[in-house]
Design a protein around this motif. Structure first.
Motif, short mmCIF file in Angstrom:
data_model
loop_
_atom_site.label_atom_id
_atom_site.label_comp_id
_atom_site.label_asym_id
_atom_site.label_seq_id
_atom_site.Cartn_x
_atom_site.Cartn_y
_atom_site.Cartn_z
N UNK A 1 0.92 -1.33 -0.16
CA UNK A 1 -0.13 -0.09 -0.10
C UNK A 1 0.70 1.20 0.03
N UNK A 2 1.75 1.24 0.68
CA UNK A 2 2.65 2.72 0.87
C UNK A 2 3.33 2.82 -0.62
N UNK A 3 3.48 1.98 -1.50
CA UNK A 3 4.00 2.31 -2.89
C UNK A 3 2.99 2.42 -3.69
N UNK A 4 1.80 1.90 -3.48
CA UNK A 4 0.42 1.81 -4.22
C UNK A 4 -0.10 3.29 -4.32
N UNK A 5 -0.17 3.75 -3.00
CA UNK A 5 -0.88 5.23 -2.95
C UNK A 5 0.10 6.14 -2.48
N UNK A 6 0.12 7.74 -3.07
CA UNK A 6 0.69 8.68 -2.75
C UNK A 6 0.66 9.15 -1.42
#
Length: 455
Positions: free
Chosen positions: A407-412
């Motif tokens: 999630x940290x890399x998929x969402x800004x």
């Protein structure tokens, strides 16, 4: 030197005079070569479909709206053998559906019908394209329906997001350019995307395409004029706050929006599933917390829009009472940041992933226009080999646990979002406006503040 300048100015006057006196003529939208003919997997509802796609040179918002209105007029405005009313009756009796849409590069006409009546449908399509009889009034009505008004007038989240999406889809804003050079005719398309198993239908479509005119070369006066016009680029969404203050309003619309690159199909599906988990439906976190627990908004919602290939608009919004908008604002921030940090109910995310998989399956096999758009995103120049759309493979392989871990890399980060506030209540202060602030006048387009915050 002065003589050279005078001669140059004289030439410019002659060019503009020639442009001004050109008579209105039919502008043919067509490829100058062969159509890229492709067959996608047949649909599973007994229908056959054909999507014709014309590439838009130098696409701008006004130009695309004009082409869309022109194609709508052609599709429903009558032919030499049928009136518009007779066409409407024919479509209804035969179960034929026509839709006009656009991407950032193409204008599309999709026509679908039961397989047994599709040969008649091809004849009808031939008459539409070769013998259109729509009037200028018909076109003007269609163009008026395509005209965009400031979303700040009604302040509905969906309309605000649509305005932002338009800015991202057509970042080049041209000043002083005409929408069209005259009446529009749609000739041989750049792409023909077919969904059928009937070889006779394939042959009929091939004969139709061979009859359509190709683009003819003309002295490009419009291109001369284009070189002399001003261009303005909006390249990305800025950070900061756009605030429309209305002391007479009893509600505040809150919308967070971010535009960025989707690095891979896997990241695309991961971001989409996480945004669905945040607020896409009744099983989402925003619905559970903001509507059910806080009873603060009637339609809290997240959205995931793809204006262009490999780029996405992520947004989440709510319309709340003006007296407690800051409290709801803080909870929306908490929901997003906790989701991005991986604090996720895996069972809830798994439900969203399954719904997303069903959504893609249904659109692929039951919505020919959507499937055509996805093909054109993947193959804008066409394909002569095996077709493989990686996004479909990515959604099939999606797994909730892996998405949560990434999630940290998929969402800004939340501080990279643009915040749009419209309505009554206290003005935003403190950390909310730390990345910038722009006060939007009533009934104004968002581009006014987006340009200011981008400087």
């Amino acid at each position: 030197m002065k003589k050279i300048i005078r001669r140059f100015l004289c030439c410019l006057h002659i060019i503009w005079a020639l442009i001004a006196v050109q008579p209105a003529h039919a502008e043919t939208i067509a490829t100058s070569g062969d159509t890229n003919f492709v067959f996608l997997t047949p649909m599973r509802n007994g229908l056959t479909s054909l999507t014709l796609a014309w590439k838009i040179e130098n696409p701008t918002e006004a130009r695309v709206a004009a082409l869309k209105a022109g194609l709508l007029s052609v599709a429903a405005g009558g032919t030499s053998s049928r009136t518009a009313f007779e066409i409407e009756q024919f479509l209804s009796e035969k179960g034929i559906f026509q839709t006009v849409a656009q991407t950032d590069q193409f204008i599309l006409l999709t026509i679908s019908a039961p397989s047994e009546v599709f040969p008649e449908t091809v004849v009808h399509l031939e008459n539409l394209l070769l013998e259109p009889t729509y009037s200028s009034d018909w076109y003007d009505r269609a163009r008026e329906r395509e005209r965009r008004f400031p979303s700040s007038q009604r302040r509905r989240p969906a309309e605000v997001l649509a305005e932002v999406a338009t800015l991202m889809t057509f970042p080049t804003q041209e000043v002083g350019q005409p929408e069209t050079e005259g009446r529009l005719l749609f000739g041989r398309p750049h792409h023909a995307i077919v969904r059928t198993e009937d070889e006779e239908i394939e042959r009929r479509i091939g004969r139709l395409l061979s009859k359509l005119p190709t683009a003819a070369w003309e002295l490009p006066f419009a291109q001369w004029a284009k070189l002399l016009t001003e261009r303005k680029e909006i390249e990305a969404l800025p950070k900061g706050v756009i605030h429309l203050a209305d002391p007479d309003a009893s509600e505040m619309m809150i919308l967070f929006v971010h535009y960025g690159e989707l690095a891979t199909p896997k990241a695309h599906i991961g971001a989409q599933a996480l945004m669905d988990y945040i607020g896409a439906n009744q099983g989402s976190e925003m619905f559970r917390i903001i509507r059910q627990e806080m009873r603060a908004a009637y339609d809290p919602r997240s959205n995931f829009v793809v204006p262009a290939q490999n780029h996405g608009l992520l947004s989440f919004s709510a319309t709340v009472k003006d007296s407690n908008w800051q409290q709801v604002f803080a909870r929306m921030q908490e929901i997003y940041t906790s989701t991005r940090a991986g604090a996720i109910n895996i069972a809830g995310l798994e439900t969203q992933v399954q719904q997303l998989q069903r959504q893609y399956f249904n659109k692929l096999f039951f919505e020919p226009g959507w499937a055509a758009k996805e093909y054109l995103k993947e193959y804008p120049e066409g394909s002569s080999g095996q077709i493989s759309i990686e996004l479909f493979s990515a959604v099939d392989a999606a797994e909730a646990g892996e998405i949560a871990r990434n999630a940290p890399s998929y969402l800004p980060p939340l501080d990279e979002f643009l915040i749009i506030l419209m309505g009554g209540g206290a003005a935003p202060v403190g950390s909310i406006v730390s990345n910038g602030y722009c006060k939007l006048p009533k009934n104004s387009f968002l581009s006014l503040c987006i340009s200011e915050l981008s400087q």
